[in-house]
Design a protein around this motif. Structure first.
Motif, mmCIF file in Angstrom:
data_model
loop_
_atom_site.group_PDB
_atom_site.id
_atom_site.type_symbol
_atom_site.label_atom_id
_atom_site.label_comp_id
_atom_site.label_asym_id
_atom_site.label_seq_id
_atom_site.Cartn_x
_atom_site.Cartn_y
_atom_site.Cartn_z
ATOM 1 N N GLU A 38 4.967 49.123 20.827
ATOM 2 C CA GLU A 38 6.136 48.577 20.133
ATOM 3 C C GLU A 38 7.377 48.746 20.990
ATOM 4 O O GLU A 38 7.733 49.865 21.382
ATOM 5 C CB GLU A 38 6.344 49.285 18.799
ATOM 6 N N ALA A 39 8.042 47.646 21.285
ATOM 7 C CA ALA A 39 9.293 47.680 22.030
ATOM 8 C C ALA A 39 10.453 47.866 21.072
ATOM 9 O O ALA A 39 10.517 47.231 20.022
ATOM 10 C CB ALA A 39 9.484 46.399 22.826
ATOM 11 N N THR A 40 11.364 48.755 21.419
ATOM 12 C CA THR A 40 12.569 48.954 20.629
ATOM 13 C C THR A 40 13.786 48.758 21.528
ATOM 14 O O THR A 40 13.690 48.834 22.751
ATOM 15 C CB THR A 40 12.608 50.362 20.005
ATOM 16 N N GLY A 41 14.914 48.476 20.900
ATOM 17 C CA GLY A 41 16.135 48.299 21.667
ATOM 18 C C GLY A 41 17.347 48.634 20.821
ATOM 19 O O GLY A 41 17.325 48.462 19.607
ATOM 20 N N HIS A 42 18.381 49.136 21.474
ATOM 21 C CA HIS A 42 19.614 49.457 20.760
ATOM 22 C C HIS A 42 20.794 49.273 21.698
ATOM 23 O O HIS A 42 20.811 49.814 22.812
ATOM 24 C CB HIS A 42 19.600 50.902 20.253
ATOM 25 N N VAL A 43 21.772 48.498 21.265
ATOM 26 C CA VAL A 43 22.976 48.270 22.063
ATOM 27 C C VAL A 43 23.904 49.469 21.910
ATOM 28 O O VAL A 43 24.306 49.826 20.800
ATOM 29 C CB VAL A 43 23.689 46.981 21.632
ATOM 30 N N VAL A 44 24.237 50.092 23.033
ATOM 31 C CA VAL A 44 25.139 51.242 23.045
ATOM 32 C C VAL A 44 26.582 50.788 23.211
ATOM 33 O O VAL A 44 27.494 51.338 22.600
ATOM 34 C CB VAL A 44 24.757 52.209 24.189
ATOM 35 N N ALA A 45 26.789 49.769 24.029
ATOM 36 C CA ALA A 45 28.146 49.265 24.277
ATOM 37 C C ALA A 45 28.067 47.784 24.611
ATOM 38 O O ALA A 45 27.110 47.326 25.245
ATOM 39 C CB ALA A 45 28.806 50.024 25.422
ATOM 40 N N GLN A 46 29.076 47.034 24.179
ATOM 41 C CA GLN A 46 29.112 45.591 24.413
ATOM 42 C C GLN A 46 30.558 45.148 24.451
ATOM 43 O O GLN A 46 31.307 45.379 23.499
ATOM 44 C CB GLN A 46 28.355 44.874 23.295
ATOM 45 N N GLU A 47 30.974 44.525 25.551
ATOM 46 C CA GLU A 47 32.364 44.094 25.650
ATOM 47 C C GLU A 47 32.524 42.996 26.694
ATOM 48 O O GLU A 47 31.730 42.895 27.635
ATOM 49 C CB GLU A 47 33.278 45.263 26.001
ATOM 50 N N TYR A 48 33.544 42.170 26.503
ATOM 51 C CA TYR A 48 33.891 41.155 27.484
ATOM 52 C C TYR A 48 34.797 41.774 28.539
ATOM 53 O O TYR A 48 35.677 42.571 28.240
ATOM 54 C CB TYR A 48 34.609 39.981 26.826
ATOM 55 N N PRO A 69 12.786 56.533 24.368
ATOM 56 C CA PRO A 69 13.623 55.820 25.330
ATOM 57 C C PRO A 69 13.055 55.898 26.745
ATOM 58 O O PRO A 69 12.740 56.988 27.237
ATOM 59 C CB PRO A 69 14.975 56.541 25.238
ATOM 60 N N VAL A 70 12.903 54.737 27.392
ATOM 61 C CA VAL A 70 12.333 54.705 28.737
ATOM 62 C C VAL A 70 13.166 53.885 29.712
ATOM 63 O O VAL A 70 12.939 53.951 30.916
ATOM 64 C CB VAL A 70 10.891 54.147 28.718
ATOM 65 N N LEU A 71 14.136 53.126 29.218
ATOM 66 C CA LEU A 71 14.840 52.179 30.074
ATOM 67 C C LEU A 71 16.271 51.978 29.617
ATOM 68 O O LEU A 71 16.543 51.871 28.424
ATOM 69 C CB LEU A 71 14.096 50.828 30.042
ATOM 70 N N LEU A 72 17.188 51.936 30.587
ATOM 71 C CA LEU A 72 18.574 51.534 30.342
ATOM 72 C C LEU A 72 18.807 50.188 31.008
ATOM 73 O O LEU A 72 18.515 50.016 32.196
ATOM 74 C CB LEU A 72 19.559 52.549 30.932
ATOM 75 N N GLU A 73 19.309 49.230 30.240
ATOM 76 C CA GLU A 73 19.655 47.919 30.782
ATOM 77 C C GLU A 73 21.171 47.750 30.772
ATOM 78 O O GLU A 73 21.796 47.829 29.719
ATOM 79 C CB GLU A 73 19.042 46.802 29.927
ATOM 80 N N ARG A 74 21.740 47.529 31.949
ATOM 81 C CA ARG A 74 23.154 47.165 32.058
ATOM 82 C C ARG A 74 23.189 45.702 32.489
ATOM 83 O O ARG A 74 22.965 45.397 33.655
ATOM 84 C CB ARG A 74 23.868 48.059 33.066
ATOM 85 N N THR A 75 23.442 44.830 31.524
ATOM 86 C CA THR A 75 23.292 43.398 31.753
ATOM 87 C C THR A 75 24.636 42.689 31.645
ATOM 88 O O THR A 75 25.430 42.968 30.748
ATOM 89 C CB THR A 75 22.306 42.790 30.725
ATOM 90 N N VAL A 76 24.871 41.782 32.564
ATOM 91 C CA VAL A 76 26.053 40.926 32.540
ATOM 92 C C VAL A 76 25.574 39.499 32.296
ATOM 93 O O VAL A 76 24.751 38.974 33.049
ATOM 94 C CB VAL A 76 26.833 40.995 33.866
ATOM 95 N N TYR A 77 26.079 38.892 31.220
ATOM 96 C CA TYR A 77 25.667 37.542 30.846
ATOM 97 C C TYR A 77 26.725 36.523 31.275
ATOM 98 O O TYR A 77 27.929 36.771 31.132
ATOM 99 C CB TYR A 77 25.449 37.452 29.336
ATOM 100 N N ALA A 78 26.259 35.372 31.727
ATOM 101 C CA ALA A 78 27.163 34.288 32.100
ATOM 102 C C ALA A 78 27.962 33.835 30.884
ATOM 103 O O ALA A 78 27.519 33.957 29.739
ATOM 104 C CB ALA A 78 26.369 33.119 32.677
ATOM 105 N N LEU A 123 30.120 38.800 29.437
ATOM 106 C CA LEU A 123 29.737 39.821 28.466
ATOM 107 C C LEU A 123 28.898 40.891 29.135
ATOM 108 O O LEU A 123 27.845 40.609 29.709
ATOM 109 C CB LEU A 123 28.948 39.187 27.326
ATOM 110 N N HIS A 124 29.359 42.148 29.044
ATOM 111 C CA HIS A 124 28.625 43.308 29.553
ATOM 112 C C HIS A 124 27.951 44.006 28.380
ATOM 113 O O HIS A 124 28.602 44.311 27.374
ATOM 114 C CB HIS A 124 29.569 44.292 30.242
ATOM 115 N N VAL A 125 26.658 44.271 28.515
ATOM 116 C CA VAL A 125 25.902 44.939 27.451
ATOM 117 C C VAL A 125 25.131 46.106 28.046
ATOM 118 O O VAL A 125 24.410 45.950 29.042
ATOM 119 C CB VAL A 125 24.918 43.972 26.762
ATOM 120 N N LEU A 126 25.274 47.280 27.444
ATOM 121 C CA LEU A 126 24.478 48.456 27.792
ATOM 122 C C LEU A 126 23.489 48.671 26.659
ATOM 123 O O LEU A 126 23.879 48.884 25.509
ATOM 124 C CB LEU A 126 25.365 49.690 27.965
ATOM 125 N N ARG A 127 22.208 48.617 26.992
ATOM 126 C CA ARG A 127 21.162 48.669 25.977
ATOM 127 C C ARG A 127 20.113 49.716 26.362
ATOM 128 O O ARG A 127 19.703 49.799 27.524
ATOM 129 C CB ARG A 127 20.507 47.290 25.840
#
Length: 246
Positions: free
Chosen positions: A92-102, A134-143, A122-126
């Motif tokens: 089972e994959a889980t996810g939770h947004v810790v921070a999200q901001e433009y 918890p096994v992974l941190l994603e720091r993603t920047v969306y167009a 948009l910057h998202v830390l998940r």
């Protein structure tokens, strides 16, 4: 009702997943498998051919087959999200947004996403997990063009990739991955429940549409005790795979 060779193929897949046959080991000979399952060698050959087509085992005329991978592994020759990879393993994959901001796009954002510096992205830390761990941190920047759709996704959505497809029809078609190792900083350590300076596997990736339009770029950091990467080499193929750590 499934044909007998399909039942045997599924039994072999499960045995490989359980690591009864580990990556690099040999499958029993056709005669042994035929005796074990009470079928003809022809039926065994059909089952083995299915696993060969899936890339789980190697094929060599007249020789026992070598196990190349398991469904716990995700080849990077196909583009799958973390949630799709977890689902393929029965996890089972889980996810939770810790921070999200433009924020205004940096020069790096602009280059990777083919935007002008200063445009709002948009910057998202998940934090991502397997079966709640918890096994992974994603720091993603969306167009900028996809950011509003991402912003609308609930913070605990297990698969943003699937949600964006459902909501907008977006298909993540191509990805470029660069892998290295980094030490966990204080924030990483806190979010992943590990000690500061612990090693992390980092995958920096840029994902685009079928037309080559950048969707996102991300700095993904994996706990190495939970996820590892392996490379399966052959004369005609060099496939990188993501799998759970041993």
């Amino acid at each position: 009702m499934a044909a007998r060779h399909e039942e045997i193929a599924d039994a072999l897949r499960q045995a490989i997943d359980r690591e009864d046959y580990t990556v690099g080991s040999l499958l029993p000979a056709e005669t042994e498998l035929a005796a074990h399952y009470g079928v003809s060698r022809g039926t065994v050959r059909q089952a083995v051919a299915a696993l060969t087509a899936e890339g789980l085992i190697g094929s060599r005329q007249g020789a026992r087959r070598v196990v190349l991978a398991s469904r716990r592994s995700q080849s990077f020759t196909e583009l799958r999200s973390f949630a799709q990879w977890a689902h393929a393993m029965g996890r089972e994959a889980t996810g939770h947004v810790v921070a999200q901001e433009y924020r205004p796009a940096t020069n790096e954002d602009a280059v990777r996403l083919q935007l002008s510096a200063g445009e709002q992205v948009l910057h998202v830390l998940r934090v991502r997990g397997l079966d709640g761990e918890p096994v992974l941190l994603e720091r993603t920047v969306y167009a900028d063009w996809i950011s509003p759709a991402v912003e609308a996704v609930e913070p605990d959505c297990p698969s943003v990739t699937q949600r964006l497809y459902d909501d907008t029809g977006l298909v993540f078609a191509y990805g470029e991955h660069v892998i290295d190792a980094v030490a966990a900083g204080a924030r990483d350590a806190e979010l992943l429940g590990i000690r500061r300076t612990s090693p992390l596997l980092r995958v920096r990736r840029v994902t685009t549409t079928r037309e080559g339009r950048p969707v996102e770029w991300s700095d993904d950091r994996y706990r190495p005790d939970a996820v590892s990467f392996s490379v399966h080499n052959s004369i005609g193929n060099n496939a990188l795979a993501r799998k759970t750590a041993d």
